[in-house]
Each structure stands twice: as C-alpha cells, then as structure tokens.
Write a protein that holds these residues in place. Structure first.
Motif, mmCIF file in Angstrom:
data_model
loop_
_atom_site.group_PDB
_atom_site.id
_atom_site.type_symbol
_atom_site.label_atom_id
_atom_site.label_comp_id
_atom_site.label_asym_id
_atom_site.label_seq_id
_atom_site.Cartn_x
_atom_site.Cartn_y
_atom_site.Cartn_z
ATOM 1 N N UNK A 312 85.089 -38.405 140.759
ATOM 2 C CA UNK A 312 84.826 -39.765 141.243
ATOM 3 C C UNK A 312 85.300 -40.817 140.236
ATOM 4 N N UNK A 313 85.593 -40.404 139.030
ATOM 5 C CA UNK A 313 86.026 -41.381 138.029
ATOM 6 C C UNK A 313 87.509 -41.756 138.173
ATOM 7 N N UNK A 314 88.243 -40.932 138.886
ATOM 8 C CA UNK A 314 89.686 -41.165 139.000
ATOM 9 C C UNK A 314 90.049 -42.579 139.453
ATOM 10 N N UNK A 315 89.465 -43.074 140.563
ATOM 11 C CA UNK A 315 89.833 -44.440 140.985
ATOM 12 C C UNK A 315 89.536 -45.478 139.906
ATOM 13 N N UNK A 316 88.494 -45.250 139.126
ATOM 14 C CA UNK A 316 88.155 -46.225 138.085
ATOM 15 C C UNK A 316 89.219 -46.196 136.991
ATOM 16 N N UNK A 317 89.681 -44.977 136.654
ATOM 17 C CA UNK A 317 90.742 -44.882 135.650
ATOM 18 C C UNK A 317 91.989 -45.608 136.152
ATOM 19 N N UNK A 318 92.284 -45.413 137.431
ATOM 20 C CA UNK A 318 93.470 -46.076 137.987
ATOM 21 C C UNK A 318 93.291 -47.593 137.924
ATOM 22 N N UNK A 319 92.086 -48.040 138.266
ATOM 23 C CA UNK A 319 91.800 -49.474 138.191
ATOM 24 C C UNK A 319 92.024 -49.981 136.762
ATOM 25 N N UNK A 320 91.529 -49.225 135.787
ATOM 26 C CA UNK A 320 91.707 -49.644 134.393
ATOM 27 C C UNK A 320 93.188 -49.720 134.037
ATOM 28 N N UNK A 321 93.952 -48.746 134.524
ATOM 29 C CA UNK A 321 95.391 -48.763 134.271
ATOM 30 C C UNK A 321 96.039 -50.012 134.836
ATOM 31 N N UNK A 325 97.830 -52.992 132.717
ATOM 32 C CA UNK A 325 99.202 -53.423 132.950
ATOM 33 C C UNK A 325 99.278 -54.915 133.214
ATOM 34 N N UNK A 326 98.362 -55.414 134.046
ATOM 35 C CA UNK A 326 98.378 -56.847 134.363
ATOM 36 C C UNK A 326 98.052 -57.667 133.108
ATOM 37 N N UNK A 327 97.104 -57.182 132.322
ATOM 38 C CA UNK A 327 96.794 -57.899 131.090
ATOM 39 C C UNK A 327 98.033 -57.998 130.206
ATOM 40 N N UNK A 521 99.707 -48.338 133.607
ATOM 41 C CA UNK A 521 99.833 -49.613 132.889
ATOM 42 C C UNK A 521 101.294 -49.913 132.597
ATOM 43 N N UNK A 522 102.021 -48.904 132.164
ATOM 44 C CA UNK A 522 103.440 -49.125 131.854
ATOM 45 C C UNK A 522 104.214 -49.461 133.125
ATOM 46 N N UNK A 523 103.890 -48.764 134.174
ATOM 47 C CA UNK A 523 104.613 -48.976 135.420
ATOM 48 C C UNK A 523 104.380 -50.400 135.926
ATOM 49 N N UNK A 524 103.109 -50.816 135.912
ATOM 50 C CA UNK A 524 102.783 -52.183 136.344
ATOM 51 C C UNK A 524 103.489 -53.183 135.426
#
Lengths: 698, 698
Positions: A312-321, A325-327, A521-524
């Motif tokens: 269940x943590x996967x989506x949160x990790x993706x969100x953090x990524x 990236x946006x930051x 993050x890199x991709x974004x």
C-alpha cells in the motif's frame, strides 16, 4: 634554448617528436588531451631508459608516486573534513550556549561523560530576559559568521563562493580556470564553509567538499613529475578527488565514486574508477579515525533501517517522486531567476550586504521554529530516524499531535525552500545537497504522518491488509524517500543518489522504492524542467562545456558546421618572418590560424597563445626579426631560417567536408578535441572549433 | 531497388546521404557505430516530419517504444529468473527426497505451514539401505541432470555453454556473433542452467543470467523499429540487460548497473546508465513479486548484518584480501591450463562424457561432505550468517568443535576450488561468481573461527582491547569479506563488487573493510596475474576485442602502425566494371579496399562484405556486367554508369602519417572505428585496421 635547430632528417616520414611541442594554456583555454597523453608515454619511457642506481631509484619513485599522491590527497581531504565537522559543530553550538569548562568546548565535549550535563549553559534559560538574550546572540553570531565568510570570499578568493561543482565539471571537461583550484581558494573555501554552515544559512557542505578535495588534489599533484606538467593526468586525479570529497561529506565512499562518474567527470575510464575508489576509501578511513562526531559513524545523519515496505505504500512513494521532481523544476527555475536578477540589478555591487540580509532574515525566522534552529543536517538526521531512535524526541516530533506536526513540517519545508532559493548563489561557500534533502525529508515525514494518522484511525481499512499488524507506517522512511526524490529532482542524479541514500541509511530493503522514486523524480524533472541545477549554472555562466551526450539536430555535414576557409585568416607557410607573424597576431583576434601552402594544402595549425609565445621567444632571444621561418622540415643543412614546427600542431585532425555531424560531434566529445580542420584531398576547406559546435547545438 | 540512380546534384559539397549507405554485417564483423548513429537521427527525423493522425500515432509510439521495450525486457528477465529459481530448487530437492503430497512439490512447498514436515520423505533415512539408496539417487540424478544439460547444449545451441560474459563483452564492443543471442540459445541456456545447477556441479548462475537477459533484449528488441535495424541502439539495450541479469541473479539492482558499467559494457554513456538502472529495477520488482523463495528477499543468501568492526580485525581483512588475490591468480592460471589441455587433447571430442565424469565425481565427493551436498548457494548463504541466524545449525557449523569445523571448511574450500577449476569451461551453462564466493567464504569463515577460538581462549589478550567485551568475533563477517576477496581476485571487479556485497548483506558498517579487501585482492591479482578471468578467456578465444585502456608502447606514429599502400590492393576509381570488381574480390582475401584515383587520391573505402553484396545485386538485377561504375558524383545526366557510392564509405576517417599512436589508438577505442586511412595531402599512404592495432599491442 635550441630553437634554432637545423633539421637534418630527410626521411619519408620525418620522426618529428610532436610531444616536444610547446603549448601554452591561457585562462579559459582548453587542454590538449592527446598531447598530454603522448607526453606521459615519453616521460615513462625516459624513466625506463635510466640505468644503474639512480635509474632504480627513479623507477621505484615512478611506481610509488601515484599511490603516494592518492593516499596523500585522501588523507588531507579526510583531515579537512574532520576539521570542518569539528569547527562547524563548535561554532554552531556557540550560538546557543557556552561551556563552563572552557569556551573552546562544544556541547558534546562539554557534556562528555556527564548524563545531565550541568557544565553546558544555554543562553535561553526560558526566562524573559534569557529568551531575548538567546535570540540576540543567535542572530548576531549568525550574522557575524555569514559576513566574515562573505568578506573572506570577496577579499581573498572570489572563486570560493558557491558550490563549485559546475566549475569543477567544466575543468574536468578540459578547461583551464586559473586560481580556481589554488591554495588561497582552498583556505578561504574551508574557513568560509565552516562559517557559512555555522551561520545557519540554508547551505550544505557537499559541493564545497568536492571543490576542496579538487583543490587539494591540484596543489598536491604539483609535488610529483607525473602530474606536474600534465594537465590530463591531473584531471584524472581530480576525478578521484571528487569521489573523496563526497566520501567525506556524506560518509558514502561508493556513492562518491559514482557521483564523480555520473555527475562531475567528463572522462572516466576504468583506471580512474579504480583510483577514485581507492582515494574515497582512504579519505573515509581518515575521517573514521578522526571520528569527528564521536559516534564511530562517518556522518551526523547515518541511520540504519531494517524494515520492510508494504504494497500500500507504493502510491505514496510514487507521489513523493512526483513531488520531488516538481520541486526540482520549480527550484531550478526560481533560483535561476534570483541569480539573474541579482546579476543585473544594484545588488551585484553589494554582495556582503546581501549575505548579511539573508543571514539575518534566516536567523530571525529560523529561531522561531525549533526544527530549523539547530541546523539543516541535524534536521535531516532526525527526520530520517524512527521515533524510538530519536534522542529527546527532537522538539516534539514524535509526541505532539499529528495535525500540529504535519502543519509545522509543511511550513518548515516551504521556508527551507524559499531560503534555499535565495541563498544558493550568494557569495559564500554553499552546497545544495543538504538543503534539498531537508525540503524533501520534511515533506516526506509530513506525508508519513498523514498516513500514520489514517492508519491509527482506521487500522482495519482494506488498504492496510498487506501489512500484517503492528508497525505499518514508519514516517522516517518516507522522509528518506522524500529526501531522495527532492535531491533527484534538483540534481537529476540516479545511481549515485540511490547509493548515497543507501550508504546513509543502510535501508537495504528500501532500495527498490528509492530507485523508483528517483526514476520518477528524474523523469518529471527532465520532462518539465530540462537541465539539472549544475548544467543550468554551467549554461548560465557561459562556461565552454561540451555535454557528453550526442545532440541530434537536422542532418548536417562538417561543411555545414565549419567556418569556411574564405572567412579564415591562414598563415602562408612561405615567406613569413617574425614581423609578419606579429602583424597577423595583432591584427586578428582568432584563437588559432591554420598554416597552409600557397595551394591551400594544410601544413599544420598554430594556436594563438603559441603564436604569441613563439614570437616573444624569438623577439627576445635573437636578433632575427626578419629571418625567414619554416614550418616544414627543412632539408638544407645551412639554412638560417627559424624552425617553428615545435610551436605548431603538425598533425591536426582532419575530416572530409561531407562527414556527418554525428561523427564530428563524437570526435570533439570523445577525443576532447579543440578544433578540426575540414579538408578535401589535403586542401583546407574550413575549420570547426568547439565554439562552432556549441553554437550549432545550443 | 533504385541502385541505378543517377546523381543530379552538382553542388560544391553534394548532400549525399551517407546514412543511405548499405552495410552488410557478416559473422564476427564489426559494426559501424557512427553510421548507426546517423541512421538513428534520420529515423527520428522521418517520424517528426509525419503529420496528421498517423503522425501523432507514430510520434506517440516513438516516445513509448523505448520504455516499453525496457519494461518488457525487465519483466521477462524477472520471469525467467523466477522460473530458474523455482525449477532449480525443485530439481535439487528431488535428489534428496520426495513429497508425499505430490512429486511436483519442492521441500519448501511440501512443508508449507507444517512445522515438523512429515510429508517430505528423504531417501536417506539413516538406515543402512536408506543411506546407500540416498547416495545412489543423489549421484544418478546429478549425473542425469548434467548429461541432459550437456546434450541440450551440444545438440541445440553450442553458444549456450559457459558463462557467456566474455562473448557478451565482445558483442557489446561492437562485434557480430550470429546466433549467440538467439531464441534457441535462450531456451537451451535457461533449461541447461537449471539442470547444471541442480546437478550439483560447481557452477553459479550469474554469468548465464547476464547472457539470458541479453538474449531476451536481443530478441525483444526486434519488435520495434528503433532497435530492429540498428545494431548500436541494440547494444545500448543489451548493456541495460546485463544490469538486469545481475539484478535478478544476485538481487542487487545497483550492483547490476555497476557490473554492466565496470565489467561488461564497452560504451556506457549517461543515458545507458539511466536505462540500465530502470531495467534493473523492473527486473528486481518482477522477481520480488514472483517471490521464488517465499522469503520476500530477492535471493537465497540475502542477509543483514548490523555489527561494527574493530581495529584488531584489520590485519585479518588484509590477509583475506591477499589470499583472495592469490586465489584469483592461481585459479585463472590453472583454469586456463585445463581449458587449453581440453582443447588440444582427445577430450575435446567427448564433451558429454567429460561432463558426465565431472558431474559424477562431484556428486560422489560432495555427498561425503554435508557442507557441499546442499548446493553452492545454500553453502554461501549459511556461511554468511551469524550463528544465531542459521536455521538448524547447518550441519554443525556452530555447534561442532572449532578444530573439526576449521579443518572441514578448509577441506571444503580446496575441494570447491578444484571442482571449479575443472568445471568452468565444460560444455554446460556455468557461472563463476558463486563458486568463487564459496571458496572465499569457506576460507573466511574458517579464519573467523580461528580468531574466535583465540578470543575464547584469551579474552583478555591486549589485541582484543579495542573490542568492548561481549561479541568480538563474528565468523559470518569474515566469510563475507573472504567471498568478496576471492571474487575480486578472479574477476578484478572493484566498485560493482563492493555494491553487490553491500546489497547482499546490508553490511553498512563493513563497507570500508570490504573496499579494502577488494582493493588488495585486485592489486595482488593485477600485479601477479595480469588479466581477469573474462579478459583471459577473451584472449584465449581470440575474440577481436579492443580493450578500452590505452596501451603505451614505444613511440610510434600512424606510419609505423599502418599497412603501407604498396602492400595494399586498391580499387582504381576509373575504368571499373562489375566484372573487374568481381575479379578483385575473388583474387584477394582482404577485408576491405580503399578506392583511389590514378594519383592515389582517396575517394572512399569499400568493405569486403559490401563489395560482394554490390556485385551480387548488380549481377542478378541487371545485365550491365560491363557497364562502367562511378564512385564519385557523376555530373552528366545521361550517364549509364552504375553508382556505387551508396555501398562505399565516402568519408573514411583519415589521419596524418606522423600522427602519434596514442591518438590513433584513441580514435579506434573511443570512436569504435574499424579502419583508418593514412593520408598526406589527400594521397593514400596506408591503412590501419583494428587487427593492425591488436597485433601491435598484444
């Protein structure tokens, strides 16, 4: 000097030693990699030729000098890092209190072996006056440290400002920036770094550590012949020094090697990797022995995590990524805007006042937030830890209500981001790693707390089914992943970043989530923001750095890239004198001149610096102003013409006008060329320089 | 086909599209990197030109195809690894017992949820007959598996034998080895690997995993246009696949990326690193989801260590490094001797019999030693663990007397080394990683036990002063370091090895000792042994691989390296017909022919394969046997001569005869060239091929 040599070789291919070529490096000129490589071979052969006792000694010395220099640079880098860690800790503590045993003791040493630590007196004793006094001391000392750092930089070494990584990258790409790696820069950067970090400014010490290590390598390398006269060899040593710099700054020797490989170095063959590895190890061992934090850990925020992650943590990790990236995109954009504004406005004339203002504002605001007042590294360290590991609960991070903490952390993240945008670029030594990590870690921890709050409220929610009861959520791990994401967004590192996070946290089971976040993050960042902060700064400063990536444009040939022969000033090989060359030199600003026959057949290439130097040599040394000059082997024994061959590149790289631009680019990138002559059947058609290439593709 | 094109361009530099050049790759020919790079650019431009609905679809597809292929290859690699892990476990268990619930269950699944596991029946029930029966089943099944593997290899895919890494390295260096990465090789290598590991032979599955991943990449890449016709692009994908292979074999995604970078790949720019990183991650996630060991760990022997090391251990680490280096030297020397003897003696005609013999001997001897009978990976896994972590005490490793265990372990190490020397090189899929680690780990653990025995006897000895009481010695850590040292000695890996050990063990605090040991092992190996096992095999097999390291010899120029024009067969540009070219082709065995004018001015270079192909095209397609051929733009509109330009390299790289050999070497190494023409003023003086260079420096 034997410049008036008479060439008596009459072979088919005269055995002219092109490594005897004289070459002059001006500021911001490019080095000639292949010439240095030839010189190195000849130096090695000279030594092999020596016999007898002195030969044995020379050969022994030759064998040892490289290892000796690597070990020496590693040790000195470790010592500097230890000095910086200890001094910075002491100065930082000084802003909060003093030791009754002696002012020279920092908090940790003052409290050594004492559990309640009565000898350490904080200015802020919670009384009304104490609070004000504490606040004043905190701000004034912060201001003072920052201003001293800025004065040091302004008065003694302007190159000590900033992170230094863009410049190091440019230098490793083959450029000469005089004084950037000098002794004075080293000392000022070291002291300035201690002061700027202790002043509470939002700066890190990783970039500056890399710069320091390169300075040490550059200075030390002058001791031995292998590096003294050889810029290419020296760059190899500096690549290794970059690894050592990160090794001691982060306590991540392997991460350092990869950082050097991925982010900084231009040319990184296997033997450089091996040297980097060795030097990073020596530096880390030295720092381990100094043991600046008395914890047997290499860095303040080394933690060890042994938890597994759940589905269940996967989506949160993706969100953090995505957030990281946006930051990164936002940070780079804003930071560049601030830097550009600073340069073009009146602020540029008052660098010290600017530093003072930013330091004061940072100190005043930071003092209001417990999380911020203790320094960025301490913040990151505590955010990474699990609650049970955090000493003294770190200002209520684990005991206060979720809502309160989440709000505070988000506010801190915003403040930290704003501080960093304004700070990165002012005239003090300043790194970007730790501040970026701090922003990411605060956001990550805040999100972790949100999840924990949800879990506490609905422990039986189906989402948490993958977590078999007990400790489902560890906000510390989200902080780690958030830090990786933010740093990834800003620097676009991949492998090296994962390894650094890995070495910092020992989070073996979190490798996959960290990788995933960094990838996102890199991709974004790449998609929406373009360049990394370092590349953006290289661009902004107009450094002549040729990216190692092939740029694909529309189809073009060498003929399309070149400056045509009609627009060039060439030196005709026949009938030149010192005077005529001097005229050519003075009347043109070109960086170099092809030497051709009357039929435009190419004889060689004369660089501007070499032309000046040769003219000066002969003007001073001889009275032969009007003597003829020859650029090709002269076959007459009693010729009084002056041999200019040794000043000239007699075997310049030549390409066909129809050669495709990819090949031309690759020649420049991979061979480190400075120019290429375009020729057909030996007849000069034009010239392509690095600048032509940069102009064509940027 | 429009081979009979009439060139109507009359520009100064005709915009001849050299990427329309036809190029033929024979087995063991070199690819042309720059041509492929040009082709890639033109392909991208073609797509950008498309408009409308189909253009949008094409551009979308173009954006996605790379990620799609990377994800696909990563997933398939993970699936293959899962299949291999599960099948191999089942077959290995089959040699020891069977499940009452069904023969298709391995021991782990049979005992699922049962604590005493009554359903699993071992053949060896400790009765006299049971012992004999167990022994027989163990040996016969081992023999059977090995022989089936050997037959598969012999009958269906000879390239499936061995580790495959030397060949992959050669292929990534730009060579074509047909069928080495084909579908049949993939299937045979996969099944053969399962069988050879299960047979108890002293083989690992890491090298073969890399080979498998490259096969998958090669086959899958044919699906999309980006990789289909472009050998250079495909090599980039294969570099990434190497990372994925190690990622799943070791559960070390970062280690995989570095292995690809350090050991296998020839050309590894940043974007390849990024792709490798991504693919290694996908492969690891896939394997994690399959969860072959039902432990949520990626590999059988993933352990986690959280101990610190002490000063007194340093000399032991150094000793382990020295032993590892010496083992590497010895192993490579002996293994090469065995391989050479095998090739030249009668054994070469009986590969299956040889495999059978070695498998039988291995099985008979292994059965006598509890440590050996369970397979190499299990041995390594248990040697790495601390005593309290080892399930069931692993045959008395922690309970028997020190002396007994030390003796046994050393004996096992010797046996394992001897097995491996004879096994590595037989005609079954076989890796070298795990066997090397096993030898190092057994020796390391034995030495660890010696130290522990000393500590137990003299706990107050001054040497142990640095250890603050309690657990001073952990033999498992010595096993880890010993394994790293032995593997370092054999493969000469540095950074990648440390990261792999790191990912396997999570031994954060042991990074410095592991680094140190690896440095020493590599240093000893390089000093006393020369090449790594992979490079030695490349050499032994005579693969045309040009090391990326610059070789320094005595001073030489291009003129010294070249085959002089007098010894060359050149194609005169004037007056050639299909017939005359055919004669030149048939009468000479050269790999290529410079095309020159009557004055020896260079027009281009014609490769042998292209010459044959062009001759065949025209012989079949037209009746123009005696038509004239033109190699230069023809300016007459109604010329019936045949245009041969598109078969020719019209812009070959040319160098000056006096160019120093370093520059020539670098041109070959960095530009991936196949030949260089030596010219002066456009006049051909000679040619330098990769072979000339290999001959000159090897």
């Amino acid at each position: 000097m034997t410049n008036l040599s008479i060439n008596t070789n009459v072979p088919n291919y005269p055995s002219f030693k092109s490594s005897k070529r004289r070459i002059i490096y001006n500021d911001f000129s490019t080095i000639d990699w292949t010439l240095d490589s030839q010189k190195e071979r000849e130096r090695q052969q000279e030594i092999k030729k020596l016999t007898g006792y002195s030969g044995f000694i020379s050969q022994l010395f030759e064998m040892c000098q490289e290892s000796f220099i690597i070990i020496l640079v590693g040790c000195i880098t470790g010592l500097f890092a230890g000095f910086i860690d200890i001094t910075e800790g002491w100065l930082s503590n000084m802003r909060e209190g003093y030791c009754r045993e002696g002012f020279y003791l920092n908090k940790q040493f003052c409290c050594w072996l004492e559990s309640d630590c009565t000898d350490w007196v904080e200015y802020n004793d919670s009384s009304f006056l104490g609070t004000i006094f504490g606040f004043l001391v905190y701000c004034i000392l912060g201001l003072l440290f920052a201003v001293v750092a800025a004065i040091l930089v302004k008065e003694y070494a302007k190159y000590a400002a900033g992170s230094g990584i863009p410049e190091v990258k440019t230098i490793l790409g083959g450029f000469i920036i005089h004084r950037f790696l000098g002794f004075r820069t080293l000392i000022v950067k070291c002291l300035g770094l201690v002061l700027s970090v202790a002043s509470g400014l939002s700066v890190g010490k990783e970039g500056p550590s890399v710069h320091l290590a390169c300075c040490i390598a550059n200075i030390t390398s002058r001791l031995v012949p292998k590096y003294k006269g050889n810029q290419a060899n020296r760059r190899e040593l500096m690549s290794a020094a970059c690894a050592a710099g990160v090794s001691v700054a982060f306590g991540a020797p392997i991460g350092g090697v990869l950082f050097s490989l991925e982010e900084v170095s231009y040319y990184f063959p296997h033997k450089t990797m091996w040297k980097s590895f060795f030097m990073a190890m020596i530096a880390a061992i030295t720092l381990q022995i100094i043991n600046p934090f008395r914890t047997h850990k290499l860095v303040l925020f080394q933690v060890e995590l042994n938890r597994d992650w759940f589905g269940f943590e996967l989506p949160i990790f993706i969100l953090l990524g995505v957030l990281g990236g946006l930051y990164g995109v936002l940070f780079i954009k804003m930071n560049l805007k601030v830097i550009k504004y600073r340069r073009t406005s009146w602020i540029s004339n008052h660098p010290i006042a600017e530093v003072a203002c930013i330091a004061l504002v940072t100190a005043i605001i930071s003092y209001q937030f417990n999380f911020l007042s203790g320094g960025t590294a301490e913040l990151v360290a505590n955010l990474f830890r699990e609650c049970k590991e955090i000493e003294g609960d770190f200002h209520g991070l684990c005991s206060n209500s979720y809502a309160q903490n989440i709000f505070l952390l988000l506010l801190v993240a915003v403040l930290k981001a704003v501080f960093t945008i304004f700070t990165f670029g002012i005239k003090v030594p300043a790194g970007i790693f730790i501040p970026s990590m701090a922003v990411g870690a605060t956001v990550g921890r805040a999100i972790g707390m949100v999840i924990q709050a949800i879990y506490d409220a609905f422990p039986n929610f189906w989402v948490f089914a993958s977590c078999p009861g007990g400790e489902c959520v560890t906000p510390g791990t989200y902080a780690i992943i958030g830090a990786a994401a933010a740093l990834g967004g800003v620097t676009r590192m991949t492998v090296s970043l994962v390894v650094i996070m890995f070495e910092l946290t020992g989070a073996l089971s979190y490798v996959l989530p960290i990788m995933m976040t960094v990838v996102i993050a890199k991709w974004i960042g790449d998609t929406y923001g373009g360049e990394s902060i370092y590349d953006a700064l290289i661009h902004l400063n107009g450094y002549p750095f040729l990216s190692s990536e092939l740029k694909r444009g529309k189809a073009a040939t060498a003929a399309d890239l070149m400056t045509s022969v009609e627009d060039l000033v060439c030196i005709q090989s026949e009938g030149q004198t010192i005077q005529s060359l001097d005229t050519i030199y003075r009347e043109n600003r070109y960086k170099g001149f092809p030497v051709v026959t009357a039929d435009n057949l190419i004889i060689g290439y004369f660089g501007r610096a070499e032309l000046l130097s040769s003219i000066q040599t002969f003007t001073q040394a001889t009275q032969t102003q009007s003597n003829a000059i020859h650029f090709q082997p002269s076959f007459s024994l009693f010729d009084d013409s002056i041999d200019f061959q040794s000043w000239m590149d007699t075997t310049p790289m030549m390409v066909h006008p129809q050669m495709m631009q990819e090949t031309v680019q690759e020649l420049f990138i991979k061979m480190g060329l400075r120019y290429v002559l375009v020729a057909r059947n030996g007849v000069l058609k034009g010239i392509i320089t690095k600048k032509d290439l940069l102009r064509h593709f940027n």
